[in-house]
Enzyme design. Sequence first.
Site, PDB file in Angstrom:
ATOM      1  N   ASP A 112       0.847  -1.198   0.000  1.00 40.83           N
ATOM      2  CA  ASP A 112       0.000   0.000   0.000  1.00 40.83           C
ATOM      3  C   ASP A 112       0.884   1.250   0.000  1.00 40.83           C
ATOM      4  O   ASP A 112       1.810   1.358   0.807  1.00 40.83           O
ATOM      5  CB  ASP A 112      -0.894  -0.002   1.241  1.00 40.83           C
ATOM      6  CG  ASP A 112      -1.852  -1.181   1.233  1.00 40.83           C
ATOM      7  OD1 ASP A 112      -2.525  -1.405   0.217  1.00 40.83           O
ATOM      8  OD2 ASP A 112      -1.906  -1.908   2.254  1.00 40.83           O
ATOM      9  N   THR A 144       1.688 -10.573  -9.941  1.00 40.27           N
ATOM     10  CA  THR A 144       0.724 -10.549  -8.827  1.00 40.27           C
ATOM     11  C   THR A 144      -0.622 -10.007  -9.332  1.00 40.27           C
ATOM     12  O   THR A 144      -0.724  -9.533 -10.468  1.00 40.27           O
ATOM     13  CB  THR A 144       1.234  -9.647  -7.677  1.00 40.27           C
ATOM     14  OG1 THR A 144       0.936  -8.281  -7.995  1.00 40.27           O
ATOM     15  CG2 THR A 144       2.721  -9.802  -7.426  1.00 40.27           C
ATOM     16  N   GLU A 145      -1.629 -10.032  -8.453  1.00 41.22           N
ATOM     17  CA  GLU A 145      -2.954  -9.507  -8.857  1.00 41.22           C
ATOM     18  C   GLU A 145      -2.866  -8.027  -9.229  1.00 41.22           C
ATOM     19  O   GLU A 145      -3.388  -7.597 -10.260  1.00 41.22           O
ATOM     20  CB  GLU A 145      -3.957  -9.650  -7.697  1.00 41.22           C
ATOM     21  CG  GLU A 145      -4.359 -11.065  -7.380  1.00 41.22           C
ATOM     22  CD  GLU A 145      -4.029 -11.445  -5.933  1.00 41.22           C
ATOM     23  OE1 GLU A 145      -4.030 -10.556  -5.064  1.00 41.22           O
ATOM     24  OE2 GLU A 145      -3.761 -12.638  -5.688  1.00 41.22           O
ATOM     25  N   GLU A 157      -0.212  -6.328 -10.030  1.00 43.58           N
ATOM     26  CA  GLU A 157       0.693  -6.148 -11.174  1.00 43.58           C
ATOM     27  C   GLU A 157      -0.067  -6.342 -12.482  1.00 43.58           C
ATOM     28  O   GLU A 157       0.081  -5.569 -13.433  1.00 43.58           O
ATOM     29  CB  GLU A 157       1.829  -7.168 -11.062  1.00 43.58           C
ATOM     30  CG  GLU A 157       2.892  -7.056 -12.117  1.00 43.58           C
ATOM     31  CD  GLU A 157       4.116  -7.902 -11.765  1.00 43.58           C
ATOM     32  OE1 GLU A 157       4.145  -8.511 -10.674  1.00 43.58           O
ATOM     33  OE2 GLU A 157       5.037  -7.944 -12.586  1.00 43.58           O
TER      34      GLU A 157
HETATM   35  C1  LIG Z   1      -2.223  -3.434  -2.329  1.00 43.20           C
HETATM   36  S1  LIG Z   1      -2.367  -5.037  -1.665  1.00 43.20           S
HETATM   37  C2  LIG Z   1      -1.304  -6.015  -2.733  1.00 43.20           C
HETATM   38  C3  LIG Z   1      -1.666  -7.471  -2.740  1.00 43.20           C
HETATM   39  C4  LIG Z   1      -0.711  -8.395  -3.525  1.00 43.20           C
HETATM   40  N1  LIG Z   1       0.612  -8.415  -2.918  1.00 43.20           N
HETATM   41  C5  LIG Z   1      -0.599  -8.017  -4.975  1.00 43.20           C
HETATM   42  O1  LIG Z   1       0.472  -7.589  -5.398  1.00 43.20           O
HETATM   43  O2  LIG Z   1      -1.583  -8.164  -5.700  1.00 43.20           O
HETATM   44  C6  LIG Z   1      -1.412  -4.908  -0.171  1.00 43.20           C
HETATM   45  C7  LIG Z   1      -1.691  -6.030   0.844  1.00 43.20           C
HETATM   46  O3  LIG Z   1      -0.779  -5.892   1.914  1.00 43.20           O
HETATM   47  C8  LIG Z   1      -1.457  -6.137   3.157  1.00 43.20           C
HETATM   48  N2  LIG Z   1      -0.728  -5.397   4.198  1.00 43.20           N
HETATM   49  C9  LIG Z   1      -0.573  -4.060   4.283  1.00 43.20           C
HETATM   50  N3  LIG Z   1       0.141  -3.715   5.368  1.00 43.20           N
HETATM   51  C10 LIG Z   1       0.457  -4.890   5.997  1.00 43.20           C
HETATM   52  C11 LIG Z   1       1.167  -5.200   7.187  1.00 43.20           C
HETATM   53  N4  LIG Z   1       1.698  -4.228   7.954  1.00 43.20           N
HETATM   54  N5  LIG Z   1       1.291  -6.511   7.546  1.00 43.20           N
HETATM   55  C12 LIG Z   1       0.732  -7.487   6.791  1.00 43.20           C
HETATM   56  N6  LIG Z   1       0.042  -7.253   5.654  1.00 43.20           N
HETATM   57  C13 LIG Z   1      -0.093  -5.979   5.256  1.00 43.20           C
HETATM   58  C14 LIG Z   1      -2.859  -5.588   2.899  1.00 43.20           C
HETATM   59  O4  LIG Z   1      -3.810  -6.153   3.797  1.00 43.20           O
HETATM   60  C15 LIG Z   1      -3.095  -5.987   1.439  1.00 43.20           C
HETATM   61  O5  LIG Z   1      -3.685  -7.268   1.345  1.00 43.20           O
END
Ligand SMILES: C[S@@+](CC[C@H](N)C(=O)[O-])C[C@H]1O[C@@H](n2cnc3c(N)ncnc32)[C@H](O)[C@@H]1O
Length: 230
Positions: free
Chosen positions: A134, A208-209, A211
Site C-alpha cells: 500500500d 501478482t494480482e 501487477e
Molecule cells: C495493495 S495489496 C497487494 C496485494 C498483492 N501483494 C498483490 O500484489 O496483488 C497490499 C496487501 O498488503 C497487506 N498489508 C498491508 N500492510 C500490511 C502489514 N503491515 N502486515 C501485513 N500485511 C499488510 C494488505 O492487507 C493488502 O492485502
Amino acid sequence: MHMRKKKNRDARLLKVDGLRVRQAEPVPADPSVESREPAPGKVLLDESFAQKGDLYLEIGCGKGTFACETAKRTLSEDVRLLAVEMNIDAMLMAMEKCASEGCANLKFLNINAEKLPDVLPPGSVSRIYLNFSDPWPRNRDRHRRLTSEKFLQVYRQLLAPGGDIRFKTDNRGLFDFSVESFKQNGFEIAEISYDLHSSEWNEGNIVTEYEQKWSEKGFPIHYLRASLSQ
Ligand SMILES: C[S@@+](CC[C@H](N)C(=O)[O-])C[C@H]1O[C@@H](n2cnc3c(N)ncnc32)[C@H](O)[C@@H]1O
C-alpha cells in the site's frame, strides 16, 4: 486492500486450517534443556516447514496469486514460503486458492508485519517479497509504508546473512521513497528497473494480482532487489 467480511468465514477458515501457522502460547524456558524449540513466544512452525532449508516471506500476500504461482514454479522441500497477510479475509481467499491448486511448501500467517520479530527467530529468513505494498501517499502516513524505517529494521532482524528483499510497485512515489529508505537503512540496491517487464530482470517474473491490473492499464512496473550491506 478493502475487503468485506467473507460469508461463512469461520467455517471456511476451519477447512483450510492446516495451511496456517499460528503464534505459539509463550512457554517458560528451561535453561537446563538444550532444545530445538523456538524461544518462548516464537511461532512454532511445524517440523517439516521450519527446520531445514531456506524460508522466504511474502509480506501482504493479498489473494495469493503470487504465493501459489511461486509454490508451483520455485518452491521445494528446501525452499518454503510463508505468506504473511494482516487482512484475514484476503488471507482466507489466498488459502482457499492454495488448497484448490494443491500448492506445497507454502503456509500462511495472519499478523501485522511489524510483529514478525515476536514470532520468528532472528536470521531465519533468506528472502522477503514485498509486492505492491500500500503506497500511503500522505506524508503523515509514511510510517505505515512497508518500506519505511520501522519495517526495514524489522526485516534486518529477520534476514540471514546474504538475504535480500525483492520489491515491486507501480507507484513511482512509493518507489522513490523506498529507494532512499533502503539506502538510509543499511541496504544496498543490487538490482533496479523502472520498467520491469521490459528489463533483464523480467525472466521468471511472477505476476501478482495488482501487477496484472496496473500493467494492463499501461503503468510500468518498478522493481528493486535490496541486500544488506556488509
Ligand atoms: C495493495 S495489496 C497487494 C496485494 C498483492 N501483494 C498483490 O500484489 O496483488 C497490499 C496487501 O498488503 C497487506 N498489508 C498491508 N500492510 C500490511 C502489514 N503491515 N502486515 C501485513 N500485511 C499488510 C494488505 O492487507 C493488502 O492485502
